[in-house]
Write a protein that holds these residues in place. Structure first.
Motif, PDB file in Angstrom:
ATOM      1  N   LEU A 177       7.528   4.247   8.322  1.00 47.90           N
ATOM      2  CA  LEU A 177       8.522   3.796   7.403  1.00 47.90           C
ATOM      3  C   LEU A 177       9.204   5.203   7.133  1.00 47.90           C
ATOM      4  O   LEU A 177       8.717   6.011   6.720  1.00 47.90           O
ATOM      5  N   ILE A 178      10.747   5.143   7.349  1.00 44.38           N
ATOM      6  CA  ILE A 178      11.324   6.161   7.225  1.00 44.38           C
ATOM      7  C   ILE A 178      11.974   6.176   5.802  1.00 44.38           C
ATOM      8  O   ILE A 178      12.173   7.171   4.947  1.00 44.38           O
ATOM      9  N   SER A 179      12.494   5.123   5.489  1.00 47.73           N
ATOM     10  CA  SER A 179      13.092   5.044   4.159  1.00 47.73           C
ATOM     11  C   SER A 179      12.772   3.706   3.361  1.00 47.73           C
ATOM     12  O   SER A 179      12.786   2.773   4.069  1.00 47.73           O
ATOM     13  N   ILE A 180      12.415   3.607   2.245  1.00 50.14           N
ATOM     14  CA  ILE A 180      12.079   2.405   1.339  1.00 50.14           C
ATOM     15  C   ILE A 180      12.797   2.512   0.067  1.00 50.14           C
ATOM     16  O   ILE A 180      12.620   2.009  -0.857  1.00 50.14           O
ATOM     17  N   ASP A 181      14.052   3.381   0.154  1.00 50.22           N
ATOM     18  CA  ASP A 181      14.782   3.524  -1.395  1.00 50.22           C
ATOM     19  C   ASP A 181      15.571   2.297  -1.423  1.00 50.22           C
ATOM     20  O   ASP A 181      16.354   1.742  -0.488  1.00 50.22           O
ATOM     21  N   ASP A 182      15.418   1.809  -2.680  1.00 49.58           N
ATOM     22  CA  ASP A 182      16.096   0.567  -2.984  1.00 49.58           C
ATOM     23  C   ASP A 182      15.946  -0.577  -1.936  1.00 49.58           C
ATOM     24  O   ASP A 182      17.126  -0.877  -1.211  1.00 49.58           O
ATOM     25  N   VAL A 183      14.837  -1.127  -1.607  1.00 52.90           N
ATOM     26  CA  VAL A 183      14.830  -2.027  -0.329  1.00 52.90           C
ATOM     27  C   VAL A 183      15.495  -3.258  -0.351  1.00 52.90           C
ATOM     28  O   VAL A 183      15.730  -3.700   0.452  1.00 52.90           O
ATOM     29  N   ASN A 184      15.502  -3.732  -1.827  1.00 49.35           N
ATOM     30  CA  ASN A 184      16.661  -5.044  -1.788  1.00 49.35           C
ATOM     31  C   ASN A 184      17.958  -4.753  -1.563  1.00 49.35           C
ATOM     32  O   ASN A 184      18.355  -5.698  -1.336  1.00 49.35           O
ATOM     33  N   VAL A 185      18.377  -3.486  -1.628  1.00 52.03           N
ATOM     34  CA  VAL A 185      19.798  -3.400  -1.131  1.00 52.03           C
ATOM     35  C   VAL A 185      19.971  -2.700   0.286  1.00 52.03           C
ATOM     36  O   VAL A 185      20.939  -3.259   0.883  1.00 52.03           O
ATOM     37  N   TYR A 186      19.222  -1.698   0.610  1.00 51.54           N
ATOM     38  CA  TYR A 186      19.310  -1.096   1.733  1.00 51.54           C
ATOM     39  C   TYR A 186      18.233  -1.652   2.894  1.00 51.54           C
ATOM     40  O   TYR A 186      18.445  -1.168   4.160  1.00 51.54           O
ATOM     41  N   GLY A 187      17.450  -2.070   2.393  1.00 49.01           N
ATOM     42  CA  GLY A 187      16.252  -2.551   3.213  1.00 49.01           C
ATOM     43  C   GLY A 187      15.338  -1.250   3.571  1.00 49.01           C
ATOM     44  O   GLY A 187      15.235  -0.418   3.124  1.00 49.01           O
ATOM     45  N   ILE A 188      14.415  -1.650   4.417  1.00 48.21           N
ATOM     46  CA  ILE A 188      13.510  -0.697   4.922  1.00 48.21           C
ATOM     47  C   ILE A 188      13.511  -0.122   6.190  1.00 48.21           C
ATOM     48  O   ILE A 188      14.023  -0.827   7.239  1.00 48.21           O
ATOM     49  N   LYS A 189      14.089   1.212   6.424  1.00 47.23           N
ATOM     50  CA  LYS A 189      14.390   1.723   7.661  1.00 47.23           C
ATOM     51  C   LYS A 189      13.190   2.115   8.160  1.00 47.23           C
ATOM     52  O   LYS A 189      12.223   2.797   7.539  1.00 47.23           O
TER      53      LYS A 189
END
Length: 164
Positions: free
Chosen positions: A95-107
């Motif tokens: 997982l690279i990024s989980i910032d604001d998962v509901n808006v941007y998703g999980i990278k």
């Protein structure tokens, strides 16, 4: 490194998505392949050279789940090919990024290798590379919103018609 229980649980959920995705494809369930994507998804296979230089050239490009469904139907009903089986091996799911998962998703990203066995022949490495994905929740189910598969070669194998 994020070591919270929530992060670990999310990591396991993402790994489970990759496991199911590859299991369905290995078993030849192409008709189920579009169900792993949301309606406004993007699926792309490109070479490392094109990706590194930010070229839009792609071996395969599907904009939206409908195009992915069309590709699945074509693979099942119209494409003629020798009987084969494929085995996808995925590792290094991160997982690279989980910032604001509901808006941007999980990278997320992963490494992959696909081995292919043609009827009556030995297995061989078909393709390998990395994927860069954006994963979102759709009715409490993780699905791909963007899936970019970057293969290590700029020469596409003959049977690259099948999904990565």
């Amino acid at each position: 490194m994020n070591r919270t229980p929530e992060f670990r649980e999310l990591t396991l959920d993402v790994q489970w998505l990759y496991t199911l995705y590859n299991e369905f494809l290995d078993e030849g369930n192409i008709e189920q392949w579009p169900n792993f994507f949301v309606k406004d998804s993007h699926y792309r296979i490109t070479s490392r050279e094109n990706f590194d230089q930010n070229f839009p050239l792609s071996f395969v490009l599907c904009d939206g789940q409908k195009m992915i469904k069309d590709r699945a139907i074509a693979l099942q009903k119209t494409v003629m090919y020798r009987r084969r089986s494929q085995c996808r091996i995925v590792s290094g799911v991160r997982l690279i990024s989980i910032d604001d998962v509901n808006v941007y998703g999980i990278k997320a990203c992963s490494s992959f290798a696909i081995y292919e066995s043609l009827y009556g022949e030995s297995s061989k490495l078909l393709v390998c590379g990395r994927s860069h994905d954006v994963i979102v929740q759709d009715d409490d189910i993780l699905k791909f919103k963007d899936r970019v598969c970057i293969i290590d070669t700029n020469v596409i194998p003959d049977s690259m018609v099948f999904p990565i």
